[in-house]
Design a protein around this motif. Structure first.
Motif, short mmCIF file in Angstrom:
data_model
loop_
_atom_site.label_atom_id
_atom_site.label_comp_id
_atom_site.label_asym_id
_atom_site.label_seq_id
_atom_site.Cartn_x
_atom_site.Cartn_y
_atom_site.Cartn_z
N ILE A 217 42.26 47.34 60.47
CA ILE A 217 43.29 48.18 61.36
C ILE A 217 44.22 47.92 59.12
CG2 ILE A 217 43.76 47.34 63.24
CD1 ILE A 217 45.12 44.84 62.27
N LEU A 218 44.06 48.03 58.13
CA LEU A 218 44.49 47.61 56.92
C LEU A 218 44.31 49.11 56.71
CD1 LEU A 218 46.38 47.09 54.28
CD2 LEU A 218 44.48 45.62 53.64
N ASN A 219 43.61 49.81 56.38
CA ASN A 219 42.79 51.13 56.13
C ASN A 219 43.33 52.16 56.70
OD1 ASN A 219 41.22 51.10 53.93
ND2 ASN A 219 40.12 49.46 54.44
N ASN A 220 43.40 51.83 58.48
CA ASN A 220 43.65 52.46 58.99
C ASN A 220 45.34 52.98 59.53
OD1 ASN A 220 43.94 54.23 61.85
ND2 ASN A 220 42.13 54.51 61.29
N GLY A 221 46.07 52.06 58.60
CA GLY A 221 47.97 52.19 58.42
C GLY A 221 47.79 53.07 57.01
N THR A 346 39.37 51.88 67.82
CA THR A 346 39.57 52.33 66.79
C THR A 346 40.17 52.89 65.27
OG1 THR A 346 39.88 55.32 67.63
CG2 THR A 346 37.19 54.53 67.84
N SER A 347 41.00 52.01 65.02
CA SER A 347 42.16 50.96 64.98
C SER A 347 43.41 51.56 64.47
CB SER A 347 41.61 50.67 63.09
OG SER A 347 40.43 49.89 64.10
N PRO A 348 44.42 52.74 65.28
CA PRO A 348 43.75 53.36 66.13
C PRO A 348 42.52 55.37 65.62
CG PRO A 348 45.98 54.09 66.27
CD PRO A 348 45.67 52.50 64.89
N VAL A 349 43.67 55.41 64.65
CA VAL A 349 43.45 57.24 64.12
C VAL A 349 41.73 57.49 63.98
CG1 VAL A 349 44.34 58.95 62.99
CG2 VAL A 349 45.90 57.16 64.38
N SER A 350 41.24 58.67 64.60
CA SER A 350 40.40 59.21 64.73
C SER A 350 40.82 61.15 63.66
CB SER A 350 39.17 59.23 65.40
OG SER A 350 39.11 57.68 65.50
N GLU A 374 34.04 59.79 60.75
CA GLU A 374 33.08 60.78 61.08
C GLU A 374 33.63 61.30 62.44
OE1 GLU A 374 28.79 60.45 59.48
OE2 GLU A 374 29.31 58.32 59.57
N VAL A 375 33.18 62.20 62.62
CA VAL A 375 33.42 62.36 64.06
C VAL A 375 32.72 63.31 64.38
CG1 VAL A 375 36.18 62.57 64.19
CG2 VAL A 375 35.16 64.83 64.20
N LYS A 376 32.20 63.66 65.92
CA LYS A 376 30.74 64.75 65.95
C LYS A 376 31.90 65.34 68.16
CE LYS A 376 27.43 61.81 67.58
NZ LYS A 376 26.04 61.46 67.17
N ILE A 377 30.82 65.52 68.10
CA ILE A 377 31.03 66.04 69.81
C ILE A 377 29.72 66.71 69.93
CG2 ILE A 377 32.35 67.98 71.31
CD1 ILE A 377 34.33 68.31 69.32
N VAL A 378 28.98 65.63 71.43
CA VAL A 378 28.18 65.48 72.50
C VAL A 378 28.22 65.86 73.60
CG1 VAL A 378 27.19 63.79 70.95
CG2 VAL A 378 28.25 63.09 72.49
N THR A 396 33.30 59.02 67.50
CA THR A 396 33.71 58.31 66.14
C THR A 396 32.05 57.15 65.52
OG1 THR A 396 35.78 58.78 64.19
CG2 THR A 396 35.70 57.29 67.11
N ARG A 397 32.69 57.50 63.92
CA ARG A 397 32.11 56.57 63.20
C ARG A 397 32.95 55.72 62.09
NH1 ARG A 397 26.06 56.92 62.58
NH2 ARG A 397 26.56 58.57 60.99
N GLY A 398 32.63 54.85 61.77
CA GLY A 398 32.94 54.48 60.61
C GLY A 398 33.97 53.39 60.04
N TYR A 399 34.31 53.28 58.90
CA TYR A 399 35.63 51.82 59.04
C TYR A 399 36.41 50.96 60.02
CZ TYR A 399 39.70 54.22 58.15
OH TYR A 399 41.49 54.69 58.58
N SER A 400 36.87 52.71 60.30
CA SER A 400 37.95 52.35 61.59
C SER A 400 37.44 51.40 62.69
CB SER A 400 38.89 53.08 62.22
OG SER A 400 37.74 54.19 63.06
N VAL A 401 35.47 51.95 63.48
CA VAL A 401 35.26 51.17 64.52
C VAL A 401 35.39 49.57 65.19
CG1 VAL A 401 33.40 51.62 65.75
CG2 VAL A 401 34.26 53.57 64.86
N MET A 402 35.96 49.11 66.03
CA MET A 402 35.90 47.89 66.50
C MET A 402 34.80 46.52 66.18
SD MET A 402 36.45 47.49 70.01
CE MET A 402 35.02 48.39 71.60
N LEU A 403 35.35 45.34 65.90
CA LEU A 403 33.88 44.84 65.97
C LEU A 403 33.63 44.52 67.22
CD1 LEU A 403 35.58 42.08 63.86
CD2 LEU A 403 34.09 43.89 62.86
#
Length: 552
Positions: A217-221, A346-350, A374-378, A396-403
């Motif tokens: 959440i710190l990085n997302n903010g 996702t902390s929340p913003v993608s 990262e984002v992708k559409i599947v 979406t993938r990266g630092y923001s994805v919850m534990l």
């Protein structure tokens, strides 16, 4: 298999719907408390927090003094790293103080929805194992004191309850202990540890607790604030509730990581209070979900508010109607307003639009992937990435994805795959420049006679009707087509009653026949969550009763 073009040579593969966010700015590798201390050292005398309704205000020096005192009070009360502290209150300064004080000692703050009733409160207290609950005494018609007393015997982990404005709270906040002790505690914390549990608003059964770290959440903010161009001169009117990521991450953490001022217009959403706070505090940024902006723009005395200080802001939480976005830019002067897309998990913003994006990009997309993400559409059925321009599920993938969901590894595995991609459940398309458009929820997609219909497209068209203020489209059971379209609409003041026949006539020759709503229901308000999201599940249930379709 290699495909060939007409000349017999290998064809160029289709561009995949995938994008990664590059950045010259590195991720923050510290805890929330350390980041706050760094900001205080840089901007000690700038405004940190303003509570507009009461006139209370803190500079960064004063703010961290109260945060540290409260953190020491929590330590003296026996709380520490990993312990859960619940916060059940509307937007007020104390919410922010407990947010940062709990982070400083490594306790996990559990956000409790202000609209929860007794059974929901009991569930959250027990599911997360809250040891201390910090609560308002009441909010709107809810008597929190009585509700807490009712559930307390059923919550064995709950050891302490502190009500705001009580002597116990004042005692907790007025600790004058050893600051070196707090420094030592902070030194033992890791940025990767859990710091926050936010319960997602489940549409069936009980909600799940998305567990988020300092790093999440710190990085997302921080990066939301970076893309909004925040500096120490910015003043952000934080209208959305703190219990949700929009308020506490995109609002509070975006501000404190840049030295900007957090401005609280009111405890709950009040359109007049929001605009009054902007005018009085010379806010440069205003937040809200689309329904909040619609209410503000609809105030009879809207033109009487001096909003000339506004530069930017964020619209998020649900799809942003193009007409509303245009008015926010033209009438509010928010020329750099951003659209953000995300979810609690996702902390929340993608994705986010940028200040230099064209108006067309900002009204038709949710922007591009954020830095370091990262984002992708599947294809939902195969999991394979689809070519650009084709619809599918956004991941979406990266630092923001919850534990993960708190103590629910099975539920976590349903949405976070083995490669750590978060499957959002949202339908989306990506263009060749990486801009993403959200077309709806997979579960909201309407299948009429074998045709896939996306409510967002029809809703955007309905906004062009001169009498319609707001519109939502849902699917209802139909014996012939499987599903039929129903439009719920809010009318502008003074508009005549709108019939289904009149709306179909308006849509005729402008909208494909199978996209024209068969049913129309005029309402004053939509069923909403506290965060301003329309509850389409509830609308569908109500619609079946209204139309006598319960058996369907």
């Amino acid at each position: 298999m290699v495909t060939t073009n007409g000349a017999g040579t290998a064809a160029v593969p289709a561009q995949p719907s995938y994008a990664s966010g590059t950045s010259d700015v590195p991720l923050l590798g510290e805890t929330i408390g350390a980041d706050l201390d760094r900001t205080v050292a840089r901007f000690p005398d700038r405004d940190a927090l303003v509570e507009y309704a009461t006139g209370r205000r803190w500079t960064y020096r004063e703010f961290v003094a109260d945060v540290d005192a409260l953190a020491l009070g929590l330590l003296d009360a026996g709380l520490g790293k990993g312990d859960r502290i619940g916060i059940w209150a509307p937007n007020r300064a104390e919410w922010t103080l407990i947010q940062y004080a709990s982070a400083k000692i490594g306790a996990i703050l559990v956000n409790i929805n202000p609209s929860y009733r007794v059974h929901e409160l009991e569930f959250v207290l027990n599911q997360s194992g809250i040891r201390m609950l910090v609560s308002a005494q009441r909010f709107k018609t809810s008597d929190y004191v009585a509700m807490v007393e009712q559930v307390r015997p059923q919550c064995p982990a709950l050891e302490q309850v502190v009500f705001l404005d009580d002597p116990a709270w004042e005692s907790l906040l007025r600790q004058d202990g050893d600051r070196q002790r707090l420094i030592g505690v902070q030194a033992e914390l890791s940025a990767d540890e859990a710091i926050n549990i936010q319960y997602t608003s489940g549409t069936t059964g009980f909600p799940k607790g998305a567990t988020l770290s300092h790093h999440n959440i710190l990085n997302n903010g921080f990066f939301v604030g970076e893309l909004c161009g925040y500096t120490e001169v910015d003043r952000v009117a934080i209208v959305p509730p703190f219990y949700h990521c929009f308020g506490m991450v995109m609002g509070n953490l975006a501000c404190t990581s840049h030295g900007s001022a957090m401005v609280i217009p009111s405890e709950g959403f009040d359109p007049a209070a929001a605009l009054s706070a902007v005018a009085a505090e010379r806010c440069t940024s205003l937040y809200g979900v689309p329904t909040m902006f619609i209410a503000e723009l609809g105030l009879p005395d809207f033109d009487g508010y001096d909003l000339s200080s506004l530069r930017t802001g964020i619209m998020a939480g649900s799809p942003c109607p193009a007409e509303v976005m245009k008015q926010v830019i033209d009438r509010m002067g928010m020329s750099e307003v951003a659209i953000c897309y995300g979810m609690t998990e996702t902390s929340p913003v993608s994705t986010q639009t940028r200040a230099d994006d064209s108006l067309e990009r900002r009204v038709s997309t949710v922007g591009r992937v954020g830095p370091h993400l990262e984002v992708k559409i599947v294809d939902p059925s195969t999991g394979l990435t689809v070519p650009v321009g084709e619809p599918g599920e956004l991941c979406t993938r990266g630092y923001s994805v919850m534990l993960g969901y708190w103590q629910q590894p099975d539920k976590t595995a349903e949405v976070v795959d083995t490669a750590r991609w978060m499957h959002t459940g949202d339908l989306a398309e990506m263009d060749s420049s990486g801009y993403v458009s959200i077309t709806g929820r997979i579960k909201d997609m309407i299948i009429r006679g074998g045709e896939n219909l996306y409510p967002r497209e029809i809703e955007e068209f309905l906004y062009t009707h001169p009498d319609i203020l707001d519109a939502q489209v849902i699917g209802v059971p139909d014996a012939r087509y499987g599903e039929e379209l129903m439009a719920w609409v809010r009318l502008r003041e003074g508009a005549e009653e709108l019939t289904a026949e009149a709306l179909r006539e308006f849509c005729s020759d402008r909208l494909a026949h199978h996209k024209i709503p068969r049913y129309v229901h005029v309402v004053d308000e939509f069923p909403m969550t506290v965060t301003g999201k329309v509850r389409k599940v509830e609308m569908r249930e109500q619609a079946k009763k209204l139309l006598g379709l319960d058996a369907g």
